[in-house]
Write a protein that holds these residues in place. Structure first.
Motif, PDB file in Angstrom:
ATOM      1  N   LEU A 114       7.410   3.307   2.771  1.00  0.00           N
ATOM      2  CA  LEU A 114       6.750   2.469   1.773  1.00  0.00           C
ATOM      3  C   LEU A 114       7.400   2.648   0.409  1.00  0.00           C
ATOM      4  O   LEU A 114       7.638   3.778  -0.020  1.00  0.00           O
ATOM      5  N   ALA A 115       7.660   1.535  -0.273  1.00  0.00           N
ATOM      6  CA  ALA A 115       8.254   1.567  -1.608  1.00  0.00           C
ATOM      7  C   ALA A 115       7.571   0.523  -2.477  1.00  0.00           C
ATOM      8  O   ALA A 115       6.794  -0.300  -2.000  1.00  0.00           O
ATOM      9  N   GLY A 116       7.899   0.555  -3.761  1.00  0.00           N
ATOM     10  CA  GLY A 116       7.413  -0.454  -4.670  1.00  0.00           C
ATOM     11  C   GLY A 116       6.292   0.024  -5.571  1.00  0.00           C
ATOM     12  O   GLY A 116       5.132   0.092  -5.161  1.00  0.00           O
ATOM     13  N   ASN A 158       4.030   5.987  -7.913  1.00  0.00           N
ATOM     14  CA  ASN A 158       4.149   6.980  -8.973  1.00  0.00           C
ATOM     15  C   ASN A 158       3.168   8.116  -8.677  1.00  0.00           C
ATOM     16  O   ASN A 158       2.398   8.035  -7.703  1.00  0.00           O
ATOM     17  N   PRO A 159       3.184   9.189  -9.464  1.00  0.00           N
ATOM     18  CA  PRO A 159       2.288  10.314  -9.161  1.00  0.00           C
ATOM     19  C   PRO A 159       0.815   9.935  -9.147  1.00  0.00           C
ATOM     20  O   PRO A 159       0.019  10.549  -8.428  1.00  0.00           O
ATOM     21  N   ALA A 160       0.430   8.928  -9.927  1.00  0.00           N
ATOM     22  CA  ALA A 160      -0.982   8.578 -10.039  1.00  0.00           C
ATOM     23  C   ALA A 160      -1.502   7.739  -8.877  1.00  0.00           C
ATOM     24  O   ALA A 160      -2.703   7.758  -8.591  1.00  0.00           O
ATOM     25  N   ASN A 161      -0.608   6.996  -8.203  1.00  0.00           N
ATOM     26  CA  ASN A 161      -1.105   6.073  -7.174  1.00  0.00           C
ATOM     27  C   ASN A 161      -0.612   6.358  -5.769  1.00  0.00           C
ATOM     28  O   ASN A 161      -1.046   5.710  -4.819  1.00  0.00           O
ATOM     29  N   VAL A 162       0.309   7.311  -5.594  1.00  0.00           N
ATOM     30  CA  VAL A 162       0.908   7.473  -4.274  1.00  0.00           C
ATOM     31  C   VAL A 162      -0.101   7.940  -3.233  1.00  0.00           C
ATOM     32  O   VAL A 162      -0.045   7.517  -2.067  1.00  0.00           O
ATOM     33  N   ALA A 163      -1.047   8.779  -3.604  1.00  0.00           N
ATOM     34  CA  ALA A 163      -2.045   9.232  -2.629  1.00  0.00           C
ATOM     35  C   ALA A 163      -2.886   8.057  -2.137  1.00  0.00           C
ATOM     36  O   ALA A 163      -3.180   7.943  -0.936  1.00  0.00           O
ATOM     37  N   GLU A 164      -3.276   7.180  -3.043  1.00  0.00           N
ATOM     38  CA  GLU A 164      -4.054   6.002  -2.660  1.00  0.00           C
ATOM     39  C   GLU A 164      -3.221   5.061  -1.787  1.00  0.00           C
ATOM     40  O   GLU A 164      -3.718   4.486  -0.811  1.00  0.00           O
ATOM     41  N   ALA A 165      -1.938   4.916  -2.126  1.00  0.00           N
ATOM     42  CA  ALA A 165      -1.056   4.069  -1.323  1.00  0.00           C
ATOM     43  C   ALA A 165      -0.963   4.578   0.114  1.00  0.00           C
ATOM     44  O   ALA A 165      -0.997   3.789   1.075  1.00  0.00           O
ATOM     45  N   ILE A 166      -0.869   5.883   0.270  1.00  0.00           N
ATOM     46  CA  ILE A 166      -0.790   6.479   1.606  1.00  0.00           C
ATOM     47  C   ILE A 166      -2.106   6.294   2.351  1.00  0.00           C
ATOM     48  O   ILE A 166      -2.121   5.952   3.544  1.00  0.00           O
ATOM     49  N   LEU A 218      -0.726  -3.598   5.278  1.00  0.00           N
ATOM     50  CA  LEU A 218      -0.150  -2.743   6.313  1.00  0.00           C
ATOM     51  C   LEU A 218      -1.192  -2.149   7.255  1.00  0.00           C
ATOM     52  O   LEU A 218      -0.822  -1.498   8.229  1.00  0.00           O
ATOM     53  N   ARG A 219      -2.465  -2.386   6.978  1.00  0.00           N
ATOM     54  CA  ARG A 219      -3.500  -1.896   7.884  1.00  0.00           C
ATOM     55  C   ARG A 219      -3.360  -2.611   9.227  1.00  0.00           C
ATOM     56  O   ARG A 219      -3.396  -3.833   9.311  1.00  0.00           O
ATOM     57  N   GLY A 220      -3.177  -1.826  10.275  1.00  0.00           N
ATOM     58  CA  GLY A 220      -3.044  -2.402  11.604  1.00  0.00           C
ATOM     59  C   GLY A 220      -1.673  -2.955  11.914  1.00  0.00           C
ATOM     60  O   GLY A 220      -1.451  -3.470  13.017  1.00  0.00           O
ATOM     61  N   ILE A 274      -4.331   3.940   2.037  1.00  0.00           N
ATOM     62  CA  ILE A 274      -4.558   2.548   2.420  1.00  0.00           C
ATOM     63  C   ILE A 274      -3.562   2.074   3.468  1.00  0.00           C
ATOM     64  O   ILE A 274      -3.928   1.407   4.436  1.00  0.00           O
ATOM     65  N   SER A 275      -2.288   2.419   3.273  1.00  0.00           N
ATOM     66  CA  SER A 275      -1.230   1.865   4.131  1.00  0.00           C
ATOM     67  C   SER A 275      -0.981   2.670   5.400  1.00  0.00           C
ATOM     68  O   SER A 275      -0.450   2.140   6.379  1.00  0.00           O
ATOM     69  N   GLY A 276      -1.312   3.973   5.360  1.00  0.00           N
ATOM     70  CA  GLY A 276      -0.981   4.840   6.483  1.00  0.00           C
ATOM     71  C   GLY A 276       0.464   5.292   6.499  1.00  0.00           C
ATOM     72  O   GLY A 276       0.937   5.822   7.508  1.00  0.00           O
ATOM     73  N   ALA A 277       1.177   5.096   5.412  1.00  0.00           N
ATOM     74  CA  ALA A 277       2.592   5.474   5.358  1.00  0.00           C
ATOM     75  C   ALA A 277       2.779   6.958   5.586  1.00  0.00           C
ATOM     76  O   ALA A 277       2.016   7.775   5.076  1.00  0.00           O
ATOM     77  N   ARG A 278       3.839   7.308   6.320  1.00  0.00           N
ATOM     78  CA  ARG A 278       4.211   8.705   6.512  1.00  0.00           C
ATOM     79  C   ARG A 278       5.541   9.029   5.824  1.00  0.00           C
ATOM     80  O   ARG A 278       6.014  10.152   5.856  1.00  0.00           O
ATOM     81  N   GLN A 279       6.134   8.005   5.205  1.00  0.00           N
ATOM     82  CA  GLN A 279       7.324   8.171   4.384  1.00  0.00           C
ATOM     83  C   GLN A 279       7.170   7.253   3.173  1.00  0.00           C
ATOM     84  O   GLN A 279       6.707   6.121   3.306  1.00  0.00           O
ATOM     85  N   VAL A 280       7.584   7.747   1.996  1.00  0.00           N
ATOM     86  CA  VAL A 280       7.504   6.935   0.786  1.00  0.00           C
ATOM     87  C   VAL A 280       8.783   7.079  -0.021  1.00  0.00           C
ATOM     88  O   VAL A 280       9.500   8.071   0.084  1.00  0.00           O
ATOM     89  N   ASP A 281       9.038   6.053  -0.833  1.00  0.00           N
ATOM     90  CA  ASP A 281      10.240   5.998  -1.665  1.00  0.00           C
ATOM     91  C   ASP A 281       9.805   5.816  -3.115  1.00  0.00           C
ATOM     92  O   ASP A 281       8.962   4.968  -3.402  1.00  0.00           O
TER      93      ASP A 281
END
Length: 225
Positions: free
Chosen positions: A174-176, A179-187, A163-165, A189-196
């Motif tokens: 962003l979904a898939g 969890n509490p342990a990885n959501v910060a890293e997912a944001i 999702l970069r660029g 890397i991906s730049g997501a402003r909404q997560v599921d």
């Protein structure tokens, strides 16, 4: 439809808690600041609800939190049956719906529509453009594992670096496997402003854990610090 603005600073990431099945989970999600509450209408899922049960949960939700109904390749009759009973604010399509079918559903029900796109590689992101003008939001989810019975909620993630660029023509979530342990890293890397999130805050399939919901929300708050 005016969706609830999540309390907090301008950097706060909005989140959707999907697959709610009981009042304690609805209460915990609302207290944690969820912008969307998701109710599943897909019988093979352990999170599936009857229209009557979903109505009770939707009515228990605070005013202003968007109530989202998840459907998989629904026909008009099944949509009508749920919407006659449940006060939904948005429809989420999580099957193989075409842009034309998605647009027809949006016109029929008079509600915003979110379309889920399964992602395993960069080529899958090419599907998104075809839904511009047909739906209101896109949910980028991990493509289900081969042979999976469910289109989502399988607890798997895709490569967020894809999702970069990526210039999405619609608001996206962003979904898939979050969890509490990885959501910060997912944001990050991906730049997501909404997560599921769904299975990532469960103690068993379909059973949401209020402590995990709070932990997920706390991880999101940390990304805005």
């Amino acid at each position: 439809m005016a969706f609830r603005v999540v309390p907090g600073g301008p950097g706060r990431v909005r989140f959707k808690l999907c697959g709610l099945t009981d009042e304690s989970a609805v209460e915990a999600a609302a207290a944690a600041g969820a912008a969307y509450l998701g109710f599943v209408f897909f019988p093979p899922s352990p999170r599936n609800l009857s229209a009557a049960r979903a109505r009770d949960l939707a009515l228990a939700a605070p005013v202003g939190v968007a109530k989202v109904g998840l459907f998989v390749d629904p026909d008009d009759a099944s949509l009508d049956a749920v919407l006659e009973a449940v006060p939904l604010d948005m429809i989420q399509l999580h099957g193989h719906e075409s842009p034309e079918r998605a647009a027809a559903i949006r016109a029929r029900v008079g509600l915003p529509v979110m379309k889920a796109i399964g992602v395993a590689g960069a080529a899958d992101l090419g599907q998104v453009a075809s839904f511009a003008g047909a739906v209101d939001q896109i949910l980028l989810d991990a493509r289900p594992p081969r042979g999976a019975a469910l289109p989502g909620g399988n607890g798997t993630a895709f490569d967020w670096a894809l999702l970069r660029g990526f210039a999405c023509p619609l608001p996206w979530m962003l979904a898939g496997g979050l969890n509490p342990a990885n959501v910060a890293e997912a944001i990050r890397i991906s730049g997501a402003r909404q997560v599921d999130v769904s299975s990532g805050v469960e103690s068993a399939p379909g059973v949401k854990d209020p402590a995990l919901i709070r932990a997920f929300a706390a991880a999101l708050s940390a990304t805005a610090a």
